[in-house]
Design an enzyme around this catalytic site. Structure first.
Site, PDB file in Angstrom:
ATOM      1  CB  CYS A 193      -0.939   0.010   1.207  1.00  0.00           C
ATOM      2  SG  CYS A 193      -0.063   0.057   2.781  1.00  0.00           S
ATOM      3  CB  CYS A 196      59.721   4.741 -23.573  1.00  0.00           C
ATOM      4  SG  CYS A 196      61.176   4.379 -24.571  1.00  0.00           S
ATOM      5  CG  ASP A 245       1.329  18.956 -36.453  1.00  0.00           C
ATOM      6  OD1 ASP A 245       0.262  18.344 -36.495  1.00  0.00           O
ATOM      7  OD2 ASP A 245       2.426  18.449 -36.749  1.00  0.00           O
ATOM      8  CB  CYS A 300       4.616  -0.457   1.558  1.00  0.00           C
ATOM      9  SG  CYS A 300       3.647  -1.586   2.573  1.00  0.00           S
ATOM     10  CB  CYS A 358      64.486   4.730 -20.877  1.00  0.00           C
ATOM     11  SG  CYS A 358      64.093   5.650 -22.388  1.00  0.00           S
TER      12      CYS A 358
END
Length: 765
Positions: free
Chosen positions: A57, A142, A653, A60, A139
């Site tokens: 209900c 990079c 429209d 709840c 390295c």
């Protein structure tokens, strides 16, 4: 269509030529207009839907809303009682999905985070973190080079590369850049890159057939465990449902389904479950469970009713019931045993729900049912025990408790049936989309090498799909091959079929009338027009009308007021009896003023049901929006419906917006000396071989002209034309051919007949 206020009314300039792109925009004007007015969530916020079971209900739903709003980070929570859903908008940095689920469960209800699907709205946008293996780095230079490249990519928010592990983490927006673009950028810089996984997560529900034993289940689990991208899965051996959580960046849903079928060598058949269909099956299961409870309660209550009302008039049976067995009569033993099963086994759900409500500081209908039936049951038990101790036997009211629970369960069953019917509109919209699609598989040079049927929920953007005549288009897209007419009335409301050629846009769910089409999917899942329409209807049905807030407030205080009135009723009747305000003859045999007053009090408790207060308004909103959707009218929700009573004028429209959905010929003129009947016979004979709706209208008009039968009596305008084609009044046609967009040509009795719809404006709709 939608009722617009004055501020929503705009005048739009008409395009003279009318480009195809303009036509496409006109087709989707309503949807886009609606989308633009939808409530927008703030930046960084997220919206999810949670399935909530156990609500009976309005009290709840108020409890669930209160529990959700009590979470820090939740901006908005709306609970729909009829749909058993909660719509939650929250800040993902402050609260997680699991927190929301736990909050609902702590309130005493069951919760499940609903998967986003084709029936849901657009998915929330955000960044995800992708992990890549990067080879070739030697390295720190990079590392800096790769990081610099990644950070310079559009859509990349953050990039971190580790040299020791050769891994890189990239936070990126998947709507701006894909994982493959990132990998290509790394490779273009001279390094090797491969995608590993991402933080993204998606869920798919599958129905698996072919799992016959425990060994098959372990085999299926082994297949899933070896899938790259599968994070978690759960298989229900009884129902055959498989729920899979996977990384959408590493694994697509179609690859998952094809992989399971392929690795099992066809042993397992996989079907994608539509989440809405799964919810529908749960509703059906709830209906079946409630029906079983009602039948069980009725089966046990009928003997109790017979013992109380019918058996005293059957001497032999009544003598058996009066037979003393131990401290009680046989009839008392039977009543006590039967009603105890009804009260505590079948009626357990009322005690559970009532306890849950009281723990959360609220009250609902279950509290009233538990209170009223418990009063009758425990008084009857007390009367029996009191009779054993004192020898004074008061009447019992076991049948009151049993019959009340039976009637309440019957009412609950009818309520669930009514709630199920309110979702019929969504079911019909979901059914507009085809279940399967024909996927055209091409090689690298674009040559078709295979056609195979796939689940429509597995269609991906960019797929080439084959659409046969008379079938529904499985997805939004554009035509890449073929010519046909498509009925788009589902979206546009226009009865006239639309010619579709190469590069023409098409909408999923519309009907291909004749001619084979190959389309390239552009919008799938939640981005499709049909899915967005379904999302709009769902959102509208979950919205609350202003009047419902008042109903929810009344429902929240209704039960305490009823309990107070019940106590007041008992007190008044009891005091009146003690003071002699009513004659003693009113009392039942061996009854007391206390019991007499208690019966009135129980009546007040059980007859007052607050469910109608909480269900009336949402039911009206769901039915109204559903009926509107079935008739092509999109309603924004309860607020729009409530304000619709003030509408005085409706402006459409353009002309031709309101139609019967089928074409009819209004006038036929002959500009030569040819007889009108002969002219119509020639035209109808030629058009009878065409599948075009306008052709069917011409045949109907000619048949009506010859046989004076009112075509308007046939609602679809088709069956008569089929019947009349073989009736003998049409002429034989040879060398028939249709010229798309121009008309038809054929030969009748050796003469060429050309029929063109160049002057189609003489045909009305």
């Amino acid at each position: 269509m939608m009722a617009l206020s004055n501020r929503d009314l705009q005048l739009t300039e008409l395009n003279g030529g009318g480009s195809s792109d303009g036509d496409d925009r006109e087709d989707e004007w309503l949807l886009n207009n609606y989308d633009g007015k939808k409530e927008r969530i703030g930046d960084g916020m997220r919206r999810i839907q949670v399935g909530v079971t156990g609500m009976t209900c309005a009290a709840c739903s108020n409890s669930v809303e209160g529990a959700l709003m009590g979470l820090k980070g939740v901006a908005k929570a709306s609970v729909a009682l009829l749909q058993n859903k909660a719509d939650v908008v929250f800040d993902p940095d402050l609260v997680k999905d699991e927190d929301i689920k736990n909050a609902i469960e702590d309130a005493g209800f069951e919760a499940e985070i609903l998967a986003e699907s084709s029936t849901s709205g657009p998915k929330p946008q955000g960044t995800i973190v992708g992990q890549y293996t990067i080879g070739g780095m030697t390295c720190a230079a990079c590392v800096n080079s790769v990081e610099g490249i990644l950070r310079g990519l559009p859509g990349v928010k953050r990039a971190v590369v580790a040299l020791a592990t050769s891994l890189g983490e990239v936070e990126y927006d998947p709507t701006v850049i894909s994982k493959d673009d990132i990998a290509n950028a790394i490779e273009d810089a001279g390094f090797e890159a491969s995608f590993v996984q991402s933080s993204g997560q998606d869920k798919i529900l599958l129905q698996v057939t072919g799992v016959l034993c425990e060994l098959d289940a372990h085999f299926l689990e082994g297949i899933l465990s070896n899938f790259k991208g599968v994070r978690q899965f759960r298989f229900d051996k009884i129902s055959g449902e498989l729920e899979v959580l996977f990384d959408p960046e590493a694994l697509s849903s179609r690859s998952l389904v094809d992989g399971i079928a392929g690795r099992s060598n066809g042993k397992f058949q996989i079907r994608v479950m539509n989440p809405f269909a799964r919810m529908t099956s749960r509703d059906s299961e709830e209906t079946s469970n409630m029906f079983r409870l009602f039948i069980s309660s009725l089966f046990l209550s009928i003997p109790v009713f017979f013992i109380r009302v019918i058996c005293p008039h059957i001497p032999l049976v009544y003598a058996l019931l009066l037979w003393r067995c131990g401290p009680f009569l046989m009839g008392d033993w039977l009543n006590w045993a039967l009603v105890s099963v009804v009260q505590f086994v079948i009626g357990k759900r009322f005690y559970t729900a009532a306890g849950r409500a009281l723990r959360n500081g609220s009250t609902n209908m279950d509290v009233l049912v538990a209170l009223g039936t418990s009063a009758a049951y425990f008084y009857s038990v007390g009367a029996l025990l009191y009779g054993v101790v004192t020898g004074f036997w008061s009447p019992t009211y076991f049948e009151t408790s049993a019959m009340l629970i039976t009637f309440v369960l019957f009412g609950k069953y009818l309520e669930i049936l009514a709630k199920g019917k309110t979702s019929d509109a969504i079911k019909k919209l979901v059914e507009l989309a085809p279940a399967t699609a024909l996927l055209v598989v091409k090689d690298k040079v674009g040559k078709c090498i295979e056609e195979r049927e796939i689940d429509a929920l597995l269609i991906q953007s960019g797929d080439t799909l084959k659409v046969l005549p008379g079938t529904k288009l499985p997805a939004d897209g554009i035509v890449v091959w073929g010519t046909s007419y498509v009925n788009e009335s589902m979206v546009t409301g226009e009865a006239v079929p639309v010619l579709k050629e190469i590069n023409s846009p098409v909408i999923g769910g519309t009907i291909n009338l004749h001619g084979v089409l190959h389309i390239q999917a552009t919008k799938v899942g939640s981005d499709a027009v049909l899915s967005q329409i379904i999302s709009l209807v769902e959102t509208a049905q979950m919205s609350k009308a202003p009047i419902q807030k008042f109903a929810d407030f009344v429902a929240s205080i209704f039960v305490p007021i009823v309990v107070t009135l019940a106590l007041f009723t008992w007190l008044c009747w009891y005091v009146a009896g003690v003071l002699g305000a009513y004659p003693e003859q009113w009392l039942p045999e061996n009854g007391t003023h206390f019991v007499f007053a208690l019966m009135f009090s129980i009546s007040v408790v059980v007859i007052a049901c607050p469910c109608a207060l909480g269900l009336a308004t949402p039911t009206a909103v769901m039915v109204a929006t559903g009926v509107g959707a079935n008739n092509g009218v999109l309603i924004k929700g309860g607020d729009a419906l409530e304000r619709a009573q003030k509408i005085k004028y409706v402006i459409f429209d353009k002309t031709g917006t309101l139609t019967q959905g089928r074409a009819t010929v209004t006038t036929a003129k002959v500009f030569t000396k040819m007889d009108r009947g002969e002219f119509l016979t020639l035209v109808a004979s030629a058009e009878a071989s065409s599948e075009h709706p306008l052709a069917k209208a011409v045949v109907e008009y000619a048949r009506h002209f010859h046989f004076f039968d009112d075509p308007s009596l046939n609602p679809d305008g088709q069956s008569h034309s089929k019947e009349s084609t073989g009736s003998g009044w049409l002429l034989d046609v040879s060398d028939f051919s249709a010229l798309p967009g121009r008309g038809i040509q054929c030969f009748i009795s050796g003469k060429q007949v050309l029929v063109s719809f160049r002057f189609h404006r003489t045909i009305s709709f």
